[in-house]
Design an enzyme around this catalytic site. Structure first.
Site, PDB file in Angstrom:
ATOM      1  N   ALA A 254      42.947  30.581  34.633  1.00 42.47           N
ATOM      2  CA  ALA A 254      41.570  30.574  35.124  1.00 42.47           C
ATOM      3  C   ALA A 254      40.896  31.858  34.686  1.00 42.47           C
ATOM      4  O   ALA A 254      41.508  32.698  34.025  1.00 42.47           O
ATOM      5  CB  ALA A 254      41.566  30.468  36.650  1.00 42.47           C
ATOM      6  N   LYS A 255      39.658  31.972  35.092  1.00 40.56           N
ATOM      7  CA  LYS A 255      38.865  33.136  34.694  1.00 40.56           C
ATOM      8  C   LYS A 255      39.567  34.455  35.009  1.00 40.56           C
ATOM      9  O   LYS A 255      39.530  35.391  34.224  1.00 40.56           O
ATOM     10  CB  LYS A 255      37.519  33.095  35.431  1.00 40.56           C
ATOM     11  CG  LYS A 255      36.362  32.907  34.461  1.00 40.56           C
ATOM     12  CD  LYS A 255      35.071  33.214  35.166  1.00 40.56           C
ATOM     13  CE  LYS A 255      34.236  31.960  35.259  1.00 40.56           C
ATOM     14  NZ  LYS A 255      33.464  31.777  36.423  1.00 40.56           N
ATOM     15  N   ARG A 256      40.241  34.485  36.168  1.00 44.65           N
ATOM     16  CA  ARG A 256      40.856  35.768  36.565  1.00 44.65           C
ATOM     17  C   ARG A 256      41.959  36.218  35.602  1.00 44.65           C
ATOM     18  O   ARG A 256      42.333  37.378  35.566  1.00 44.65           O
ATOM     19  CB  ARG A 256      41.385  35.701  38.006  1.00 44.65           C
ATOM     20  CG  ARG A 256      42.537  34.746  38.186  1.00 44.65           C
ATOM     21  CD  ARG A 256      43.097  34.742  39.596  1.00 44.65           C
ATOM     22  NE  ARG A 256      44.147  33.764  39.696  1.00 44.65           N
ATOM     23  CZ  ARG A 256      43.949  32.456  39.787  1.00 44.65           C
ATOM     24  NH1 ARG A 256      42.720  31.965  39.814  1.00 44.65           N
ATOM     25  NH2 ARG A 256      44.965  31.615  39.846  1.00 44.65           N
ATOM     26  N   GLY A 258      41.484  36.037  32.542  1.00 48.33           N
ATOM     27  CA  GLY A 258      40.764  36.251  31.295  1.00 48.33           C
ATOM     28  C   GLY A 258      40.760  34.975  30.479  1.00 48.33           C
ATOM     29  O   GLY A 258      40.676  35.019  29.253  1.00 48.33           O
TER      30      GLY A 258
END
Ligand code: GLU
Length: 324
Positions: A254-256, A258
């Site tokens: 996910a976004k976290r 990167g």
């Protein structure tokens, strides 16, 4: 023997930018259909309108085209089952609700809002909708219902039959669920928003989808969806749930982590073939990442080549994607 044409779909939710995890599901769903000479449908799942943005829907289409995917039917190209946007298909969902209601498959639920969060979005992660609903409102008397209705608009829940459930998944194999699996689930929220579970079934049925390939995080939604197909008397598609790309912490990329958006890769000047090659290597379709077009992967695609376990993506692998 009559062979039905395979019809598959990709159904993004335009509530964020398309990242490499979404792109990988789209690519695999597309390859599965194209390899079989079938038709591919693109549907925009913006049923949770407050969370979705039209510009993200536009961006998703542009991103998918950029990596070389195409579709026979979709919001921008039309098709015999238009509209291909959930927020424009509410009449279908209401009709399905009426039928379920008429057949006694639903009941009104007055439980608190906290319990009903995240109902309209696809539940990402097994069990991510929280613990099974204990059936609190299943057997309210008419008086109790009337009393609660004075202060609260109810949601509607589907009565899950009290029997074990099994289905055969084309990628993940046989799946067994205990009786009552996941509990009675919401099909319409108290605020009037239709649940993901109902909308996705009504759409896949109306659009003649024969094959659903999607991420493993939606596997435990499948019994619910199959129960809806059965209750509505609609033929169900085949399902293939592919293992996810995970970060080194074992969680869905996910976004976290990167997890990079296609838009930012494009802006950074990364060639789409490089992304496709990277995704193919992460999915068992290439031995190592090397630039390739989506089309070139079609002839050799097979579900059996996709690993059965989640793929762990290391930080080095992620950054290799951005080094042009
Ligand atoms: N719209 C869902 C999502 O964004 C996918 C639903 C499905 O494939 O059934 O994850």
């Amino acid at each position: 023997m009559i062979m039905t044409l395979m019809r598959g779909r990709f159904a993004p939710t335009p509530s964020g930018l398309m990242h490499i995890g979404n792109a990988r599901t789209a690519l695999l769903a597309w390859l599965h259909v194209r390899q079989a000479g079938g038709q591919f449908v693109l549907r925009m799942e913006d049923i949770d309108t407050p969370r979705c943005k039209p510009e993200l829907a536009e961006q998703a289409l542009a991103d998918l085209r950029w990596i070389g995917l195409d579709w026979d039917e979709g919001p921008d190209v039309g098709g015999p089952y238009a509209p291909y946007v959930q927020s424009e298909r509410l009449r279908d969902y209401e009709e399905a609700l009426r039928r379920l209601e008429r057949d006694g498959r639903l009941y009104e639920c007055y439980c608190s809002r906290a319990e009903l969060l995240a109902i309209a979005s696809a539940p990402h992660g097994l069990g991510s909708e929280g613990p099974a609903y204990p059936g609190t409102c299943r057997n309210l008397t008419a008086e109790e219902r009337a009393r609660r209705a004075e202060t609260k608009t109810p949601s509607r829940r589907f009565l899950v039959p009290d029997e074990p459930f099994r289905f055969e998944d084309l990628a993940a194999g046989e799946q067994r669920f205990p009786a009552g699996c996941g509990g009675d689930f919401v099909v319409k929220r108290a605020d009037g928003i239709i649940s993901y579970q109902l909308a996705v079934v009504a759409d896949d049925a109306a659009m003649g989808i024969t094959d659903v390939l999607r991420g493993y995080d939606l596997l435990d939604s499948t019994p619910r969806q199959l129960m809806l197909y059965e209750a509505l008397g609609w033929p169900a598609p085949r399902f293939a749930h592919v293992p996810l790309l995970n970060g080194t912490d074992g969680k869905r990329l996910a976004k976290r982590h990167g997890a990079i958006s296609l838009a930012s890769l494009r802006q950074a000047g990364v060639a789409p073939e490089r992304i496709v090659g990277w995704l193919a290597a992460m999915s068992g379709l290439l031995d190592r990442p090397e630039p390739v077009s989506a089309k070139e992967l079609v002839p050799t695609f097979s579900l059996s080549r996709i690993p059965k376990e989640p793929v762990v993506v290391t930080d080095e692998q992620l950054s290799a994607l951005t080094q042009i």
